[in-house]
Design an enzyme around this catalytic site. Sequence first.
Site, PDB file in Angstrom:
ATOM      1  CB  THR A   1      44.848 -33.006  16.560  1.00  0.00           C
ATOM      2  OG1 THR A   1      43.556 -33.073  16.661  1.00  0.00           O
ATOM      3  CG2 THR A   1      45.161 -31.586  16.038  1.00  0.00           C
TER       4      THR A   1
ATOM      5  CB  THR B   1      41.961 -32.343  13.815  1.00  0.00           C
ATOM      6  OG1 THR B   1      41.686 -33.279  14.893  1.00  0.00           O
ATOM      7  CG2 THR B   1      40.811 -31.175  13.846  1.00  0.00           C
TER       8      THR B   1
ATOM      9  CB  THR C   1      46.978 -32.202  20.305  1.00  0.00           C
ATOM     10  OG1 THR C   1      46.073 -33.448  19.903  1.00  0.00           O
ATOM     11  CG2 THR C   1      47.916 -32.600  21.314  1.00  0.00           C
ATOM     12  N   GLY C   2      44.099 -32.118  21.846  1.00  0.00           N
ATOM     13  CA  GLY C   2      43.289 -32.371  23.043  1.00  0.00           C
ATOM     14  C   GLY C   2      42.011 -31.862  22.827  1.00  0.00           C
TER      15      GLY C   2
ATOM     16  CB  SER D   1      42.554 -38.340  15.023  1.00  0.00           C
ATOM     17  OG  SER D   1      43.971 -38.769  14.804  1.00  0.00           O
TER      18      SER D   1
ATOM     19  NE  ARG E   1      34.060 -30.429  19.363  1.00  0.00           N
ATOM     20  CZ  ARG E   1      35.525 -30.647  19.144  1.00  0.00           C
ATOM     21  NH1 ARG E   1      36.263 -31.048  18.190  1.00  0.00           N
ATOM     22  NH2 ARG E   1      36.464 -30.406  20.368  1.00  0.00           N
TER      23      ARG E   1
HETATM   24  N1  ASP Z   1      41.795 -30.860  19.430  1.00  0.00           N
HETATM   25  C1  ASP Z   1      40.980 -31.464  18.600  1.00  0.00           C
HETATM   26  C2  ASP Z   1      39.731 -31.002  18.793  1.00  0.00           C
HETATM   27  O1  ASP Z   1      39.160 -30.688  19.694  1.00  0.00           O
HETATM   28  C3  ASP Z   1      40.987 -32.967  18.913  1.00  0.00           C
HETATM   29  C4  ASP Z   1      42.484 -33.442  19.085  1.00  0.00           C
HETATM   30  O2  ASP Z   1      43.330 -32.707  19.264  1.00  0.00           O
HETATM   31  O3  ASP Z   1      42.589 -34.673  19.385  1.00  0.00           O
HETATM   32  O4  ASP Z   1      38.850 -31.171  17.636  1.00  0.00           O
END
Ligand code: ASP
Length: 333
Positions: free
Chosen positions: A192, A210, A243-244, A90, A220
């Site tokens: 991330t 990330t 994160t997320g 990731s 994207r």
């Molecule tokens: N926040 C990151 C994104 O949306 C992904 C992640 O944190 O897992 O690209």
Amino acid sequence: MKRRTFIKNASLSGAGLAVGTTLASCAEVNSEKDKPINTSTVSSVPLVIATWNVSEATSKAWEIIDTGGSALDAVEQGCMVEEANADGQSVGKGGLPDRDGNVTLDACIMNKEGNCGAVVYLQHVTHAISVARKVMEDTPHVMLAGRGAEQFANEMGFQKENLLTEKSKKAWEDWKVKSEYKPIINIENHDTIGMLAIDKNGDLSGACTTSGLAYKMAGRVGDSPIIGSGLFVDNEVGAAVATGLGEEVVKRVGSFLVVELMRQGMSPQKACEEAISRIVNKPESDFKNFQVGYIAVNKKGETGYFSIHPGFSMTRFQNGVNENLVSKHYIKP
Ligand code: ASP
């Protein structure tokens, strides 16, 4: 499968997941959420905190700070540890690709002066965080994207590399069999990486890097390289990183919100909880089906961390101790 079908799948799954998930009717919501949360917070600087269980990365950052280095060097070099780890899928090398098989990286960095640099949709360069720092320090801009970012990186001496490892290529090929776009995010113990540090001078810096959502649409970009969303640092107040599911963080300008809440007097813990509640309390929020987590630190070295779902954690190196702390969360398992 053709692109149009991918897009259709994405919107269909999104619409399906949204049904009946408003907060008011949600029995799973953690009834303990309003109780005080013991985060074993101590106010002590210097320190380093990072999203997820990344003790090697925080160790590297601590080493820099402990020997008198700056918080900026610490967060950059800490993030580089994970970017170089080809097993992690990731961040940096070995990141899972988009639907078309391209590994594209997003990163940003912010220093004690409030300056920042970011790269989005960067390909073929492992250390996106270092390119982001170069954008901050060596250009009049704050963000470079795509081919321009790659060209700039090459001019700055970063080598062109293939970031798609055999492991990630295989995962992508397996995914293509069904081509379902459902961003099941943060199910790994590694995601991330967002890192915040306070150095021996008491100054703050932060970094976030990330490869974004696996199998995302080409082009994207999530929250991670967006200052204020994925990361925000205010040397007078504190710093936060997210994160997320990036789309949800961007809609709430999440990291800026956490820092502003701290400015108004909230502890880092309460500020993270409030920022999560702004996401889950949004009308028609589909929060049961995505994860968001925040970590934060204030000027005193108090820390906070909170997520929607179980599974999130923060690594903290403070007082010479490196610990991984499991986050409290909004929803019960
Ligand atoms: N926040 C990151 C994104 O949306 C992904 C992640 O944190 O897992 O690209």
